[in-house]
Design a protein around this motif. Sequence first.
Motif, short mmCIF file in Angstrom:
data_model
loop_
_atom_site.label_atom_id
_atom_site.label_comp_id
_atom_site.label_asym_id
_atom_site.label_seq_id
_atom_site.Cartn_x
_atom_site.Cartn_y
_atom_site.Cartn_z
N ASN A 1 0.87 -1.17 0.00
CA ASN A 1 0.00 0.00 0.00
C ASN A 1 0.91 1.23 0.00
OD1 ASN A 1 -1.55 2.25 0.86
ND2 ASN A 1 -3.04 0.89 1.83
N LYS A 2 1.06 1.86 -1.16
CA LYS A 2 1.97 3.00 -1.28
C LYS A 2 1.58 4.16 -0.37
CE LYS A 2 3.84 2.12 -5.79
NZ LYS A 2 4.42 2.70 -6.97
N ASP A 3 0.28 4.39 -0.18
CA ASP A 3 -0.17 5.49 0.67
C ASP A 3 0.30 5.32 2.12
OD1 ASP A 3 -1.41 6.67 -1.49
OD2 ASP A 3 -3.38 5.82 -1.04
N LYS A 4 0.32 4.07 2.59
CA LYS A 4 0.73 3.79 3.97
C LYS A 4 2.20 3.38 4.05
CE LYS A 4 -3.76 2.61 5.81
NZ LYS A 4 -4.50 1.72 6.70
N ASN A 5 2.87 3.33 2.90
CA ASN A 5 4.28 2.93 2.83
C ASN A 5 4.47 1.49 3.31
OD1 ASN A 5 6.88 3.45 2.01
ND2 ASN A 5 7.50 4.39 3.94
N TRP A 6 3.51 0.62 2.95
CA TRP A 6 3.58 -0.80 3.27
C TRP A 6 4.04 -1.57 2.06
CZ3 TRP A 6 -1.83 -1.71 5.91
CH2 TRP A 6 -1.86 -1.02 7.14
N ASN B 1 10.04 2.25 7.14
CA ASN B 1 9.11 1.60 8.08
C ASN B 1 9.62 0.24 8.52
OD1 ASN B 1 7.27 3.67 8.14
ND2 ASN B 1 5.79 2.69 6.79
N GLU C 1 6.13 10.00 14.44
CA GLU C 1 5.20 9.92 13.32
C GLU C 1 4.91 8.47 12.89
OE1 GLU C 1 9.34 10.40 11.71
OE2 GLU C 1 8.18 11.45 13.23
N ASN C 2 5.64 7.51 13.44
CA ASN C 2 5.45 6.10 13.09
C ASN C 2 4.20 5.55 13.76
OD1 ASN C 2 5.92 3.08 13.46
ND2 ASN C 2 7.60 3.62 12.09
N GLU C 3 3.45 4.69 13.05
CA GLU C 3 2.22 4.10 13.59
C GLU C 3 2.47 3.33 14.88
OE1 GLU C 3 -0.21 1.83 10.89
OE2 GLU C 3 0.15 3.27 9.28
N GLN D 1 2.39 5.58 17.81
CA GLN D 1 1.01 5.99 18.10
C GLN D 1 0.23 4.88 18.81
OE1 GLN D 1 -0.25 7.36 14.23
NE2 GLN D 1 1.42 8.85 14.18
#
Length: 151
Positions: free
Chosen positions: A27-32, A61, A132-134, A137
Amino acid sequence: MKFIFLDFDVIKGEEIDLHLMKTVPGNKDKNWVPAYHFNISLSGLSKPIGKIDIRIGYNENLYYGGHIGYSVNEQYRGNHYAAKAVWLLRKVAHAHEMEKLFITCNPDNIASRKTCEYVGANLLEIVDVPKENEMYQRGEKEKCIYEWVCT
């Protein structure tokens, strides 16, 4: 370039087998990056005793989240099944031309740290997770970063 998942329905070992449960595209948006998810079972059986996944590719990530994640059901712990499953994933890593993987864990996760050491991974550092990393959070503030050369 489109990622192509390879055929890894079952990876057989001496004591355990890995059964592919699903593949997850990147998932490019989530950088996965793309990932394979396996159940771990005792050889010749299908009942899961744990899970393991491998993420394919390299990005920032993965330095914090790692290429490999695993868990073994409590009653099967103490037999190095997580480490044996990590070793079986070498086939997947090699097929995707990956020779070096990061495996990470929380500093207080002694069992996971022992698994990393058992497979021969080297502890690079213990780092603060970027805000900023999930993972940060979710409450994960520090990570042990191991590097595993899986040749």
